[in-house]
Design a protein around this motif. Sequence first.
Motif, PDB file in Angstrom:
ATOM      1  N   GLY A  64     -13.580   4.403  10.070  1.00 57.65           N
ATOM      2  CA  GLY A  64     -13.633   3.354   9.034  1.00 57.65           C
ATOM      3  C   GLY A  64     -12.249   2.939   8.745  1.00 57.65           C
ATOM      4  O   GLY A  64     -12.138   2.098   7.968  1.00 57.65           O
ATOM      5  N   ARG A  72      -1.449   5.830   6.584  1.00 61.95           N
ATOM      6  CA  ARG A  72      -1.489   7.005   5.753  1.00 61.95           C
ATOM      7  C   ARG A  72      -2.798   7.623   5.715  1.00 61.95           C
ATOM      8  O   ARG A  72      -2.971   8.939   5.664  1.00 61.95           O
ATOM      9  CB  ARG A  72      -0.637   6.844   4.472  1.00 61.95           C
TER      10      ARG A  72
ATOM     11  N   MET B   1     -17.614   1.824   5.359  1.00 57.63           N
ATOM     12  CA  MET B   1     -16.907   2.824   4.944  1.00 57.63           C
ATOM     13  C   MET B   1     -15.475   2.258   4.877  1.00 57.63           C
ATOM     14  O   MET B   1     -14.441   3.294   5.028  1.00 57.63           O
ATOM     15  CB  MET B   1     -17.090   4.260   5.284  1.00 57.63           C
ATOM     16  N   LYS B   2     -15.165   1.026   4.606  1.00 59.54           N
ATOM     17  CA  LYS B   2     -13.707   0.741   4.556  1.00 59.54           C
ATOM     18  C   LYS B   2     -12.926   0.871   3.398  1.00 59.54           C
ATOM     19  O   LYS B   2     -13.522   0.452   2.415  1.00 59.54           O
ATOM     20  CB  LYS B   2     -13.845  -0.811   4.884  1.00 59.54           C
ATOM     21  N   THR B   3     -12.080   1.800   3.501  1.00 61.57           N
ATOM     22  CA  THR B   3     -11.060   2.078   2.269  1.00 61.57           C
ATOM     23  C   THR B   3     -10.202   0.828   2.096  1.00 61.57           C
ATOM     24  O   THR B   3      -9.934   0.000   3.386  1.00 61.57           O
ATOM     25  CB  THR B   3     -10.337   3.289   2.541  1.00 61.57           C
ATOM     26  N   ASN B   4     -10.198   0.385   0.946  1.00 65.86           N
ATOM     27  CA  ASN B   4      -9.262  -0.733   0.579  1.00 65.86           C
ATOM     28  C   ASN B   4      -7.791  -0.100   0.970  1.00 65.86           C
ATOM     29  O   ASN B   4      -7.439   0.700   0.641  1.00 65.86           O
ATOM     30  CB  ASN B   4      -9.343  -1.260  -1.013  1.00 65.86           C
ATOM     31  N   SER B   5      -7.037  -0.981   1.746  1.00 61.28           N
ATOM     32  CA  SER B   5      -5.760  -0.378   2.222  1.00 61.28           C
ATOM     33  C   SER B   5      -4.834  -0.912   1.540  1.00 61.28           C
ATOM     34  O   SER B   5      -4.298  -2.080   1.419  1.00 61.28           O
ATOM     35  CB  SER B   5      -5.774  -1.228   3.720  1.00 61.28           C
ATOM     36  N   VAL B   6      -4.209   0.047   0.640  1.00 52.55           N
ATOM     37  CA  VAL B   6      -3.124  -0.138  -0.116  1.00 52.55           C
ATOM     38  C   VAL B   6      -1.833   0.217   0.669  1.00 52.55           C
ATOM     39  O   VAL B   6      -1.781   1.368   1.263  1.00 52.55           O
ATOM     40  CB  VAL B   6      -3.164   0.420  -1.430  1.00 52.55           C
ATOM     41  N   LEU B   8       0.862   2.509   0.653  1.00 54.36           N
ATOM     42  CA  LEU B   8       1.641   3.161  -0.449  1.00 54.36           C
ATOM     43  C   LEU B   8       3.132   3.519  -0.316  1.00 54.36           C
ATOM     44  O   LEU B   8       3.566   4.117  -1.162  1.00 54.36           O
ATOM     45  CB  LEU B   8       0.856   4.600   0.097  1.00 54.36           C
ATOM     46  N   ASN B  18       0.070  12.374  -6.777  1.00 46.47           N
ATOM     47  CA  ASN B  18       1.241  11.977  -5.730  1.00 46.47           C
ATOM     48  C   ASN B  18       2.517  12.785  -6.187  1.00 46.47           C
ATOM     49  O   ASN B  18       3.426  12.917  -4.998  1.00 46.47           O
ATOM     50  CB  ASN B  18       1.165  10.420  -6.095  1.00 46.47           C
ATOM     51  N   PRO B 116       0.951  12.853   6.560  1.00 47.72           N
ATOM     52  CA  PRO B 116       0.835  11.682   5.538  1.00 47.72           C
ATOM     53  C   PRO B 116       1.587  11.883   4.249  1.00 47.72           C
ATOM     54  O   PRO B 116       1.556  11.970   3.314  1.00 47.72           O
ATOM     55  CB  PRO B 116      -0.797  12.094   5.020  1.00 47.72           C
ATOM     56  N   LEU B 117       3.046  11.852   4.688  1.00 51.16           N
ATOM     57  CA  LEU B 117       4.114  12.106   3.561  1.00 51.16           C
ATOM     58  C   LEU B 117       3.777  10.877   2.737  1.00 51.16           C
ATOM     59  O   LEU B 117       3.491   9.725   2.914  1.00 51.16           O
ATOM     60  CB  LEU B 117       5.551  11.712   4.192  1.00 51.16           C
ATOM     61  N   ILE B 118       3.966  11.175   1.294  1.00 53.25           N
ATOM     62  CA  ILE B 118       3.845  10.287   0.317  1.00 53.25           C
ATOM     63  C   ILE B 118       4.867   8.916   0.600  1.00 53.25           C
ATOM     64  O   ILE B 118       4.382   7.823   0.281  1.00 53.25           O
ATOM     65  CB  ILE B 118       4.007  10.869  -1.297  1.00 53.25           C
ATOM     66  N   ARG B 120       8.389   8.359   3.115  1.00 53.45           N
ATOM     67  CA  ARG B 120       9.302   8.855   4.232  1.00 53.45           C
ATOM     68  C   ARG B 120      10.753   8.968   3.428  1.00 53.45           C
ATOM     69  O   ARG B 120      11.570   9.510   4.019  1.00 53.45           O
ATOM     70  CB  ARG B 120       9.332   7.793   5.212  1.00 53.45           C
ATOM     71  N   LEU B 284       6.694   2.079  12.164  1.00 56.51           N
ATOM     72  CA  LEU B 284       5.444   1.792  12.659  1.00 56.51           C
ATOM     73  C   LEU B 284       5.357  -0.027  12.963  1.00 56.51           C
ATOM     74  O   LEU B 284       4.578  -0.467  13.338  1.00 56.51           O
ATOM     75  CB  LEU B 284       4.286   1.573  11.478  1.00 56.51           C
TER      76      LEU B 284
END
Lengths: 337, 285
Positions: A64, A72, B1-6, B8, B18, B116-118, B120, B284
């Motif tokens: 999803g 991330r 179930m799409k997470t809102n993509s922030v 980070l 965090n 998933p480093l907070i 880099r 990326l």
Amino acid sequence: MHVIELHELVKSYGTVQALNGLTLCVPEGSLYGLLGPNGAGKTTTLRILCTLLAPDSGEVIFSGIDVLKDPRAARRKLGYVAQEVAVDKILTGRELLQLQGDIYHLPVKDREIRINELVERLEMSSWINRRCGTYSGGMRRRLDLASGLLHKPKLLVLDEPTVGLDIESRSAVWQILKELRSEGVTVLLSSHYLEEVEALSDQIAILDQGRVIAEGTPEKLKNELGGDRVTLRVREFSTTEESEKVRRLLKKVEGVRQVVVNRAQGFSLNLVVDDEGALTRIREELDKDEVYIFSLTQSKPSLDDVYLQATGRTLMDAELAVAGKRDVKLETKQSMR
Amino acid sequence: MKTNSVDLSLSTSIDDDNISNLIQEIKALTLRLFIQLIRRPSTLIAGILQPLIWLILFGALFSNAPDGFLPGGLSYGRFLGAGVIVFTAFSGALNAGLPVMFDREFGFLNRLLVAPLISRSSIVFASVIYITVISLLQSFAIMGTAALLGYGWPGSGGILLVSLTLLILVFAVTALSLGMAFALPGHIELIAVIFVINLPLLFASTALAPISYMPGWLGWLAALNPLTFAIEPIRAAYSGPLDLGLVILHAPYGDLNGYECLGILLGITIGLFLLIRPLLNRKLA
Ligand SMILES: Nc1ncnc2c1ncn2[C@@H]1O[C@H](COP(=O)(O)OP(=O)(O)OP(=O)(O)O)[C@@H](O)[C@H]1O
Ligand SMILES: [Mg+2]
């Protein structure tokens, strides 16, 4: 439900077109095998999925999450075991796992419990406190598997997990992958070993030149191909003339396809029959000319046949053709980004 | 179930979680560097010996210079200490990208990049902490040796100033070096760039001679060189009671006091870090 959806992925490295509109869906909880010859684009696909590489175009959805927009969130849920195992030679295996746990933000207590669990499960306790520089290939693989699993990912991605392993280590890896699947983890692995994919996967996709050319369960792929593979001998070691004669006879029989003389196996004849009746008709036809059958074996098509059918060449041929074309130096240089 | 993509990497509300995660990852990455150092101490030993050799040889080279050779009647040994301290920290930080480059080449970096480093930037911070500690160790060795050679001791205020200045400088140069480690194709290129930057920056600074000794063009270069802004405050600590309000640098474009020097250094550092951050996240792109 599909846990991974890759849509129309395109990726080129300079002039090399590595992915060519690759589309792939992986069902949740499956053990999914990507099969393809060297250079087919397996590693590129997996690196894109694991957020190490951005495609030129296309869409990557994992659980999803739009992976290209929110890498991330995706990283938290996936474990990646790369094709080349990279360890820090100076650290011990345990220290490496601790580092791994920390960059996945496991609370220290959980981290230690989890490490001990994995050390036990992957039978690493006798050497885990030694420096990684002293490990064998199989040990490194297991350590890498452990570090991919440390944070209990939903999806484990493995790039050629057993290449270069001895048989014992290989079956240990297989065993673990099967266990993971039964625990509900989706496992996506690439391989160019037919047997590996066939023995392990419940779903496979065959990649060739950057696209998926066939996809489904191994059974489905083989059945779709239709027909049984038959090997026929009229004598243990035949001659060219004799085989040619038989071949001409067989070609007249209805329901018989693709008759070839296999020189490598004492001029036996390989052919495909579409129905059971064809075998009877073959016997009748050969009887008429007083040719006697020395042996006849019949088998379902294999994955190699599937590959052959889809691409017009065997997997082995494809590997040989590609082997000469790759610029290994350039690739290691560029892939290290 | 799409997470809102922030995204980070830029501006998320940083909550407590965090922050503790950030600390955890920086700590782990730093620990790795120190484990390596302790198990392979030769670089540390060489890193401490080398500046001492500089100090002794260069100090001896000009030891018979006439009185009043330097402005303010400073002996050359006293003058030199600050230059050696800064240059040592600078070269150490400039090399910080090398281990990262090797991690890249051996594929170890991929481990960090799939995690998933907070941020880099944690990789940068770990290197900064590591290099700063080493630089401080080196500096204390230099200051101790300088004191033994009779070149004086900067006092506790001076030591604080040395630490602060080095921290700012090391941050800037480490970030620069790590940026290059991500941007350049391989370690050969990185070493080439380090080689080209290192000594010229030393000679085009006030490490070895004051601006008043230099031809006009070199004086300009030295007065723009970030190393100079680090050297002069430390030198001020060596030449008498510490007062950062005093003019310590007579640049062709005007006089600067200690606060101004440190301010410029800090400005350069922040600018460099902001410039380099996109390189880290570029992976990326
Ligand atoms: N970094 C790179 N630079 C240039 N070309 C590359 C690079 N990586 C891969 N390629 C090319 O892209 C194509 C796909 O490569 P990829 O590594 O994805 O294949 P693969 O299926 O993983 O092969 P293998 O079985 O050998 O691992 C190949 O033609 C390869 O030569
Ligand atoms: Mg590959």
